[in-house]
Design an enzyme around this catalytic site. Structure first.
Site, PDB file in Angstrom:
ATOM      1  N   GLU A 137     -20.872 -82.260  40.304  1.00  0.00           N
ATOM      2  CA  GLU A 137     -20.884 -82.430  41.752  1.00  0.00           C
ATOM      3  C   GLU A 137     -22.256 -82.879  42.225  1.00  0.00           C
ATOM      4  OE1 GLU A 137     -19.400 -78.860  43.597  1.00  0.00           O
ATOM      5  OE2 GLU A 137     -17.349 -79.244  42.907  1.00  0.00           O
ATOM      6  N   HIS A 191     -15.803 -80.263  48.181  1.00  0.00           N
ATOM      7  CA  HIS A 191     -16.131 -78.838  47.993  1.00  0.00           C
ATOM      8  C   HIS A 191     -16.564 -78.208  49.312  1.00  0.00           C
ATOM      9  CE1 HIS A 191     -17.603 -75.827  44.708  1.00  0.00           C
ATOM     10  NE2 HIS A 191     -16.950 -75.212  45.682  1.00  0.00           N
TER      11      HIS A 191
END
Length: 330
Positions: free
Chosen positions: A264, A283
């Site tokens: 990420e 997220h």
């Protein structure tokens, strides 16, 4: 006495800042994306009493060893897989989470992804904006009566079950502790294989660890009910992205909605993003004002409890073995 508290992000809810400053904490905010090297530099820049961990920075054994005086690591949320918990325990440093603080926000996001994917919202939005009018030949399918399988049955999954049942979904769940599954909310399923085989929608709500890393892979996807949907609002490492990409292209999965990723942020050229009927979000399931305030306040109270010598909430303590290995300064 002033306590140096490092926040591994550029922001924190104002009530949490006020609570910590009233206690005597001196807050130091860092960048939102941190490397081990950056954390080592911060750890070596003077006595460090506490780390308030936002996002998932690498709190490694080296970082813990370099942080002179470190008394507590408090997560702003529930996931702590980026922390070397064994090293923290050996150093006498409690690792605490904000258990349940973001549960409802993540549950709402899970349901939003189920609805968006199950009713083709994103795909139809794009087609309509492109001038395509599918009204005359499109036929969807109601979610009511379909079976939602929950992998894990913690606070988030319990909220998802309640919301899903209100929508008319049949809910079943698997947990390593079957007795923890409330039969009023979900039918307990004895094995993951049974859950995969009988669920129209599989939603992941389990922590990331050695036993669960890559649990959704080519072998497990082959056991999914044909045409099932996959939802992941837990941890990206639970899912083999290449296997999901292949399953979407091959039609084994009718769709997938992913909120978290192995790396990420994911690379823009990630082959996963070329797969059909895929919805992704960055997220942010826990990023509501309400959840961020609650997570910040619980993290602040966890830090204050350790630094003041108050009893710790066992529901938030990740490494209870630390109580048998007192910190050198205590």
């Amino acid at each position: 006495m002033s306590h140096r508290v490092v926040v591994t992000a550029s922001r924190l809810a104002r009530p949490a800042i006020d609570r910590l400053e009233a206690f005597g904490a001196r807050l130091e905010f860092l960048d939102d994306a941190l490397t081990e090297g950056m954390l080592l530099a911060v750890a070596g820049a003077g006595r460090l009493d506490a780390i308030l961990m936002r996002n998932n920075p690498p709190i490694t054994r080296r970082v813990i060893a370099a942080a002179e005086g470190l008394r507590v690591i408090a997560k702003h949320g529930a996931g702590y897989d980026s922390v070397d918990v064994a090293a923290a325990t050996e150093a006498g440093v409690p690792v605490l989470v904000a258990a349940g603080a973001n549960a409802y926000s993540v549950a709402e996001h899970t349901i939003a992804l189920i609805l968006a994917l199950g009713r083709d919202v994103v795909r139809l939005d794009g087609r309509t904006k492109a001038g395509l009018w599918d009204k005359w030949h499109y036929s969807g399918r109601e979610l009511r009566g379909r079976t939602l399988g929950l992998v894990g049955f913690g606070a988030i999954a319990r909220h998802v079950a309640r919301l899903a049942r209100a929508l008319g979904l049949e809910v079943q769940a698997f947990s390593r502790r079957l007795e923890a599954i409330d039969p009023a909310l979900a039918r307990p399923v004895a094995t993951l294989d049974e859950l995969y085989r009988t669920s129209d929608i599989a939603s992941l709500h389990c922590p990331l660890g050695p036993e669960t890393r890559g649990m959704i892979n080519a072998a497990t996807l082959a056991r999914f009910k044909p045409g099932a949907l996959l939802i992941n609002t837990a941890r990206g490492g639970l899912v083999d992205e290449a296997a999901v990409t292949a399953a979407l292209h091959g039609g084994r999965l009718a769709g997938a909605a992913l909120e978290t990723f192995t790396a990420e942020p994911p690379a823009a050229d990630n082959p996963l993003f070329q797969a059909p009927n895929l919805i992704v979000t960055p997220h942010i399931g826990a990023h509501t004002a309400e959840a961020e305030t609650q997570m910040g306040l619980i993290a602040a109270e966890n830090i204050i409890a350790v630094l003041s010598g108050a009893p710790l909430d066992p529901a938030n303590l990740v490494n209870p073995g630390v109580l048998d290995r007192p910190h050198p300064s205590r």
